[in-house]
Design a protein around this motif. Structure first.
Motif, PDB file in Angstrom:
ATOM      1  N   PRO A 136       0.684  -1.142   0.067  1.00 43.87           N
ATOM      2  CA  PRO A 136      -0.172  -0.064  -0.094  1.00 43.87           C
ATOM      3  C   PRO A 136       0.904   1.247   0.024  1.00 43.87           C
ATOM      4  CG  PRO A 136       0.185  -0.726   1.963  1.00 43.87           C
ATOM      5  CD  PRO A 136       0.928  -1.664   1.456  1.00 43.87           C
ATOM      6  N   ARG A 137       2.088   1.291  -0.329  1.00 38.17           N
ATOM      7  CA  ARG A 137       3.015   2.554  -0.263  1.00 38.17           C
ATOM      8  C   ARG A 137       3.124   3.530  -1.423  1.00 38.17           C
ATOM      9  NH1 ARG A 137       6.721  -2.090   0.228  1.00 38.17           N
ATOM     10  NH2 ARG A 137       6.412  -2.888   2.325  1.00 38.17           N
ATOM     11  N   LYS A 138       3.445   4.502  -1.181  1.00 34.82           N
ATOM     12  CA  LYS A 138       3.865   5.470  -2.126  1.00 34.82           C
ATOM     13  C   LYS A 138       5.163   6.260  -1.808  1.00 34.82           C
ATOM     14  CE  LYS A 138       1.442   9.653  -0.518  1.00 34.82           C
ATOM     15  NZ  LYS A 138       0.833   9.107   0.559  1.00 34.82           N
ATOM     16  N   THR A 139       6.033   6.629  -2.728  1.00 37.21           N
ATOM     17  CA  THR A 139       7.285   7.263  -2.617  1.00 37.21           C
ATOM     18  C   THR A 139       7.285   8.678  -3.140  1.00 37.21           C
ATOM     19  OG1 THR A 139       8.336   5.237  -2.321  1.00 37.21           O
ATOM     20  CG2 THR A 139       9.849   7.185  -2.750  1.00 37.21           C
ATOM     21  N   VAL A 140       7.534   9.604  -2.385  1.00 35.13           N
ATOM     22  CA  VAL A 140       7.744  11.118  -2.960  1.00 35.13           C
ATOM     23  C   VAL A 140       9.287  11.045  -2.901  1.00 35.13           C
ATOM     24  CG1 VAL A 140       7.226  13.472  -2.992  1.00 35.13           C
ATOM     25  CG2 VAL A 140       5.626  11.745  -1.793  1.00 35.13           C
ATOM     26  N   TRP A 141      10.264  11.396  -4.012  1.00 39.36           N
ATOM     27  CA  TRP A 141      11.420  11.468  -4.123  1.00 39.36           C
ATOM     28  C   TRP A 141      11.871  12.666  -4.797  1.00 39.36           C
ATOM     29  CZ3 TRP A 141      13.291  12.504  -8.968  1.00 39.36           C
ATOM     30  CH2 TRP A 141      12.492  12.327 -10.144  1.00 39.36           C
ATOM     31  N   ALA A 142      13.024  13.188  -4.160  1.00 38.56           N
ATOM     32  CA  ALA A 142      13.532  14.592  -5.001  1.00 38.56           C
ATOM     33  C   ALA A 142      15.275  14.091  -5.070  1.00 38.56           C
ATOM     34  CB  ALA A 142      13.379  15.456  -3.896  1.00 38.56           C
ATOM     35  N   GLU A 143      15.395  14.929  -6.059  1.00 44.12           N
ATOM     36  CA  GLU A 143      17.178  14.731  -6.557  1.00 44.12           C
ATOM     37  C   GLU A 143      17.749  16.213  -6.425  1.00 44.12           C
ATOM     38  OE1 GLU A 143      16.978  10.762  -9.184  1.00 44.12           O
ATOM     39  OE2 GLU A 143      16.902  12.490 -10.280  1.00 44.12           O
ATOM     40  N   LEU A 144      18.658  16.084  -5.791  1.00 48.36           N
ATOM     41  CA  LEU A 144      19.796  17.181  -6.007  1.00 48.36           C
ATOM     42  C   LEU A 144      21.068  17.140  -6.426  1.00 48.36           C
ATOM     43  CD1 LEU A 144      19.161  18.396  -2.161  1.00 48.36           C
ATOM     44  CD2 LEU A 144      18.552  19.599  -4.204  1.00 48.36           C
ATOM     45  N   ASP A 145      21.464  17.789  -7.491  1.00 47.09           N
ATOM     46  CA  ASP A 145      22.610  17.696  -8.170  1.00 47.09           C
ATOM     47  C   ASP A 145      23.694  18.281  -7.327  1.00 47.09           C
ATOM     48  OD1 ASP A 145      21.416  16.887 -10.664  1.00 47.09           O
ATOM     49  OD2 ASP A 145      21.109  18.839 -11.401  1.00 47.09           O
ATOM     50  N   LEU A 146      24.808  17.335  -7.086  1.00 42.21           N
ATOM     51  CA  LEU A 146      25.731  17.885  -5.970  1.00 42.21           C
ATOM     52  C   LEU A 146      26.925  18.478  -7.019  1.00 42.21           C
ATOM     53  CD1 LEU A 146      25.783  14.582  -3.972  1.00 42.21           C
ATOM     54  CD2 LEU A 146      24.815  16.609  -3.409  1.00 42.21           C
ATOM     55  N   VAL A 147      27.011  18.368  -8.210  1.00 44.54           N
ATOM     56  CA  VAL A 147      27.986  19.385  -8.892  1.00 44.54           C
ATOM     57  C   VAL A 147      27.363  20.020 -10.161  1.00 44.54           C
ATOM     58  CG1 VAL A 147      30.355  18.102  -8.653  1.00 44.54           C
ATOM     59  CG2 VAL A 147      28.385  17.125  -9.945  1.00 44.54           C
ATOM     60  N   PRO A 148      27.685  21.334 -10.233  1.00 43.35           N
ATOM     61  CA  PRO A 148      26.678  22.185 -11.293  1.00 43.35           C
ATOM     62  C   PRO A 148      27.085  21.649 -12.702  1.00 43.35           C
ATOM     63  CG  PRO A 148      28.645  23.468 -10.299  1.00 43.35           C
ATOM     64  CD  PRO A 148      28.753  21.977  -9.573  1.00 43.35           C
TER      65      PRO A 148
END
Length: 148
Positions: A136-148
């Motif tokens: 019954p799950r859901k995942t909200v994810w986010a990504e951050l670039d660590l190098v420009p």
């Protein structure tokens, strides 16, 4: 004869952190504190990541809470140290938030302090989204670039 077998998995993250937390305000606060501490251990900046975790964990406790079930925080450095992926998984998969580009600001006349979490995530993250399942799950994810 000396044979050495080496197995590599390029998609496996070099650094990974996972924790289960109670779906309470205290659990959401702890998610932010643990993120800050873990990123410091890895030598990574934590400002935007901690804010994103705070917003996603707060949403998991407010909108994804199921009595007796924890939410999960996952942090992973991927792509050779170029990317930080944040995932918050709860057990209320039937209530999906709006996806990227669709969160709307609350009405100006409402003095509510809520309703801005995904707008903050969208502003701080380089990419974000919602994944369903496994039930019954859901995942909200986010990504951050660590190098420009």
């Amino acid at each position: 004869m000396n044979l050495e077998i080496t197995r590599t998995e390029p998609s496996a993250p070099a650094q990974q952190f996972t924790v289960l937390l109670s779906p309470t305000r205290r659990g959401a606060r702890l998610a932010r504190l643990l993120t800050t501490a873990q990123l410091a251990t890895w030598g990574l900046p934590s400002g935007s990541a901690a804010q994103i975790v705070s917003e996603l964990a707060t949403n998991a406790t407010r909108h994804g809470r199921v009595q007796g079930r924890d939410f999960r925080l996952d942090l992973a450095v991927q792509d050779g140290g170029k990317l930080l992926r944040i995932e918050v998984t709860d057990t209320c998969g039937d209530r999906l938030p709006p996806g990227p580009g669709t969160p709307a600001a609350p009405a100006a006349e409402s003095e509510s302090e809520s309703g801005r979490g995904l707008l903050i995530v969208e502003a701080l993250a380089d990419r974000w989204g919602v994944a369903s399942g496994p039930v019954p799950r859901k995942t909200v994810w986010a990504e951050l670039d660590l190098v420009p």
